[in-house]
Design a protein around this motif. Sequence first.
Motif, short mmCIF file in Angstrom:
data_model
loop_
_atom_site.label_atom_id
_atom_site.label_comp_id
_atom_site.label_asym_id
_atom_site.label_seq_id
_atom_site.Cartn_x
_atom_site.Cartn_y
_atom_site.Cartn_z
N GLU A 10 8.37 -6.76 0.43
CA GLU A 10 7.69 -8.04 0.68
C GLU A 10 6.60 -8.29 -0.36
O GLU A 10 6.35 -9.43 -0.73
CB GLU A 10 7.07 -8.02 2.08
N TYR A 11 5.95 -7.21 -0.82
CA TYR A 11 4.87 -7.39 -1.79
C TYR A 11 5.40 -7.92 -3.11
O TYR A 11 4.69 -8.60 -3.83
CB TYR A 11 4.07 -6.10 -1.98
N LYS A 51 8.04 -10.00 -3.22
CA LYS A 51 8.26 -11.42 -2.89
C LYS A 51 6.96 -12.19 -2.99
O LYS A 51 6.92 -13.30 -3.53
CB LYS A 51 8.77 -11.54 -1.44
N LEU A 52 5.90 -11.59 -2.47
CA LEU A 52 4.60 -12.26 -2.49
C LEU A 52 4.13 -12.47 -3.93
O LEU A 52 3.68 -13.55 -4.29
CB LEU A 52 3.56 -11.44 -1.71
N ALA A 53 4.27 -11.42 -4.75
CA ALA A 53 3.86 -11.53 -6.15
C ALA A 53 4.63 -12.65 -6.84
O ALA A 53 4.06 -13.46 -7.57
CB ALA A 53 4.06 -10.20 -6.86
N ARG A 54 5.93 -12.72 -6.58
CA ARG A 54 6.74 -13.80 -7.17
C ARG A 54 6.23 -15.15 -6.71
O ARG A 54 6.12 -16.08 -7.51
CB ARG A 54 8.20 -13.66 -6.73
N ALA A 55 5.92 -15.25 -5.42
CA ALA A 55 5.49 -16.53 -4.88
C ALA A 55 4.14 -16.97 -5.45
O ALA A 55 3.77 -18.13 -5.33
CB ALA A 55 5.42 -16.46 -3.35
N TYR A 56 3.40 -16.02 -6.04
CA TYR A 56 2.13 -16.39 -6.65
C TYR A 56 2.24 -16.48 -8.16
O TYR A 56 1.24 -16.43 -8.87
CB TYR A 56 1.02 -15.41 -6.22
N VAL A 78 3.57 -14.42 -10.43
CA VAL A 78 3.48 -13.24 -11.30
C VAL A 78 4.79 -13.15 -12.10
O VAL A 78 5.87 -13.23 -11.52
CB VAL A 78 3.28 -11.95 -10.48
N LYS A 106 4.54 -3.22 -13.08
CA LYS A 106 3.35 -2.87 -12.32
C LYS A 106 3.64 -2.81 -10.82
O LYS A 106 3.65 -1.74 -10.23
CB LYS A 106 2.26 -3.90 -12.62
N HIS A 107 3.94 -3.95 -10.24
CA HIS A 107 4.03 -4.02 -8.79
C HIS A 107 5.11 -3.12 -8.21
O HIS A 107 4.85 -2.32 -7.32
CB HIS A 107 4.25 -5.46 -8.35
N ALA A 108 6.33 -3.26 -8.72
CA ALA A 108 7.43 -2.47 -8.17
C ALA A 108 7.36 -1.03 -8.68
O ALA A 108 7.56 -0.08 -7.93
CB ALA A 108 8.77 -3.10 -8.54
N GLN A 155 4.90 1.05 -9.69
CA GLN A 155 3.92 2.00 -9.17
C GLN A 155 4.33 2.57 -7.82
O GLN A 155 4.12 3.74 -7.56
CB GLN A 155 2.56 1.30 -9.01
N VAL A 156 4.88 1.71 -6.98
CA VAL A 156 5.29 2.19 -5.66
C VAL A 156 6.49 3.13 -5.81
O VAL A 156 6.58 4.14 -5.11
CB VAL A 156 5.63 1.00 -4.74
N LEU A 159 12.56 -20.06 -4.93
CA LEU A 159 12.63 -18.60 -4.88
C LEU A 159 13.69 -18.14 -3.88
O LEU A 159 13.45 -17.25 -3.08
CB LEU A 159 11.27 -18.02 -4.47
N SER A 197 3.35 -7.13 3.27
CA SER A 197 3.16 -8.10 2.20
C SER A 197 2.17 -7.67 1.14
O SER A 197 2.15 -8.22 0.05
CB SER A 197 2.71 -9.44 2.77
N LEU A 215 -4.53 -15.27 -12.21
CA LEU A 215 -3.27 -15.88 -12.63
C LEU A 215 -3.25 -17.38 -12.37
O LEU A 215 -2.64 -18.15 -13.11
CB LEU A 215 -2.15 -15.20 -11.84
#
Lengths: 333, 371
Positions: free
Chosen positions: A227-228, A230-235, A237, A245-247, A249-250, B59, B120, B137
Amino acid sequence: MGLLRYTLYRLLQAIPVLIGITIITFLLANLAPGDPVRLMLQGQEVDEELIETIEQRYGLDQPLHERYITYMSGLVQGDFGHSIHRNQPVSDLMLSRLGPTLLLVLSAYAFAIATAIPLGIFAATRRNDPADHISRIVALIGVSTPSFWIGIMLILLFAVQLGWLPSSGLVYPWWGPEAYDWIDTWPELLYQTARHLLLPMVALGTLQMATLMRVERTQMIESLQGEYVKLARAYGVPERTILRKHAFQVAQLPIITIIGLNLSTALGGAVLIEYVFNINGMGRLFIEAIQSLDYQLIMGITIVIGTMFVIGVIITDISYAYIDPRVTYGEEE
Amino acid sequence: MSSEPLLRVENLKTQFFTDAGTVRAVDGISFEVHEGEIVGLVGESGAGKSVASMSLLRLVEHPGEIVGGEITYRGETIFGLEEGPDGELREREDMLSNEAVRDRIRGNEIAVIFQDPMESLNPVFTVGGQLREFIELNRDLSGKEARAEAIRMLREVGIPDPEERYEEYPHQFSGGMRQRVLIAMALACEPSLIIADEPTTALDVTVEGQIIDLVDDLQEKYGTSFIWVTHDMGVVAEICDRVNVMYLGEVIEQAPVDELFHDTKHPYTQALLNSMPRPDRTVGELEPIEGVMPEAISPPSGCRFHPRCPDAREVCQRVHPEPKEVARADGYPHNAACVKHDAFDVGYDESPPLEAEPRLTAGTPGGEDGE
Ligand SMILES: Nc1ncnc2c1ncn2[C@@H]1O[C@H](COP(=O)(O)OP(=O)(O)OP(=O)(O)O)[C@@H](O)[C@H]1O
Ligand code: SF4
Ligand SMILES: [Mg+2]
């Protein structure tokens, strides 16, 4: 508990494990059938008195627990006992062999990590494409082929057929160029080290690479579905940042664990690779020790390799704690 | 309303091309969002609310695709197709590029709040770091300023000790606090529209109430428009200005909130309202909607609700009703997609009732013969 205290705590925890390793090794070596002195004499006729003298000299006439205590008090001072067979302190024998083994294992790991992570990410982003299928097949071959066999094949191809690379021995950079009469300068020395290291490194690292690559792929795919992400995409990034970075590191957390746990397979593989490539490391020494039933040496090597593994696992644990904020070290509150 | 809406969605269609067939998740929906409004998107699970929301940001996840319709935001075309010279549909010249949507729309103009506050946020970055990243951003702030703004927003959404909490990781926050962080993220980007996709579903009732009050206050303060996605009519009544009711990929009723509650025009909306707990009704009086919503992969013929509709008649199986204006309230149309209204004139009154079929599902657990 702070990270520093956690680190200390983990190191302290290793002590009982290490003691356990010495007890098991000691028992296995001393309860094995055959009297070491007679074995060493290889059936020659000698009078009983001589045997008793030798046994007294090495303390073999003492009861088991006292011999263990004597052995341990030596160990804590770095004394691994005396190899009757080679008439040399075990620690001296091992010390010169530790470097090549560490060089081999660490470079194999570096090779595995440096190739597996980009390849795994690539496969994850090309999921179910031809590139992904190819990587899957390569990985399958990598995990199912014994490393010594890969080593032999590499020798046949690159050393025997093509004559590009040497097939045996290592050049030790820590000896400096003076030690080799055919090498003059430092760059030349490092170049020769790399040339000699290349084939055994690949042979030993392939299994690690294949395993790591598959884990990396799975982890990245899972992380990219988070979900994080998805959230990054929606903002807004950019995809590149999400991947790096986002994917990423986890996804790395489980990789660290795999690296630590695979150390045992890598050390085991090193024994055979050293044999195939004629490298004078711990592995070769181990095989020689077994062949000559040199108990003191076998014990020493087993303990050193066991310790290396324990240290590897601790380093893994600690780095995990440094990287993953969710790891709670010990009881809070 | 006379002014140009902030967002206009027309006949939007989004489909998933799966191995089992084409899933018509969103099947021709139209609605508008005006400046400063909270517009509800209501419906059962699987109605297509989330797919519709994500379509607005372009998306949609693989194997899904927007296949038709038009999305206009402040006069800019987020999505639009036209017929090319060869008769094939193609993307319109003025449709924003992927980069433009990413850089100018997502976050800057339209922000989202997701349902699951636990998942999230990225577990390995600090809450403040994530907030700051989105601010940098989407706004002309960087470094210290972005950090200060992030802390201000954390305070704004009611997080105590925001300076300290800034440095903490998501697992150190409770569910309600994380949802506040997500709200802070959305508001901090200063968008004109926020899509909140069931933002309170994962929370317990008390926290849900607090979050709704918070959003209500902040919405008034910042004047941001909202699309509020939910399956809860109670939440709709509490905060929405206008409502779109979705069923199987379609908007079947659309009206200002009071009008919808007091002069319900669609049997599905009525069923939703009847299944809603209210203080003046005991649990035994609740009427759960009979049957389950069919799959969007093979929707029923005619009116998609007919297998579950108590008012269904023979004609409902044949005629597929497009939403039509059946009344007006406060200057807005009240649209419904149900042939029983005069506006449709397809012979509903003469058609024989479809008595047997809906009753087949009467044995659903929790039916009215309970207590
Ligand atoms: N990735 C996907 N692949 C195939 N079908 C999908 C995919 N995502 C959604 N769908 C389908 O689209 C339809 C609408 O789903 P959506 O998630 O929009 O429902 P929703 O109204 O948001 O429901 P909920 O209240 O459960 O969130 C469903 O039938 C679902 O099965
Ligand atoms: S069209 Fe028929 S089946 Fe559909 S909601 Fe109206 S009455 Fe019910
Ligand atoms: Mg949803």
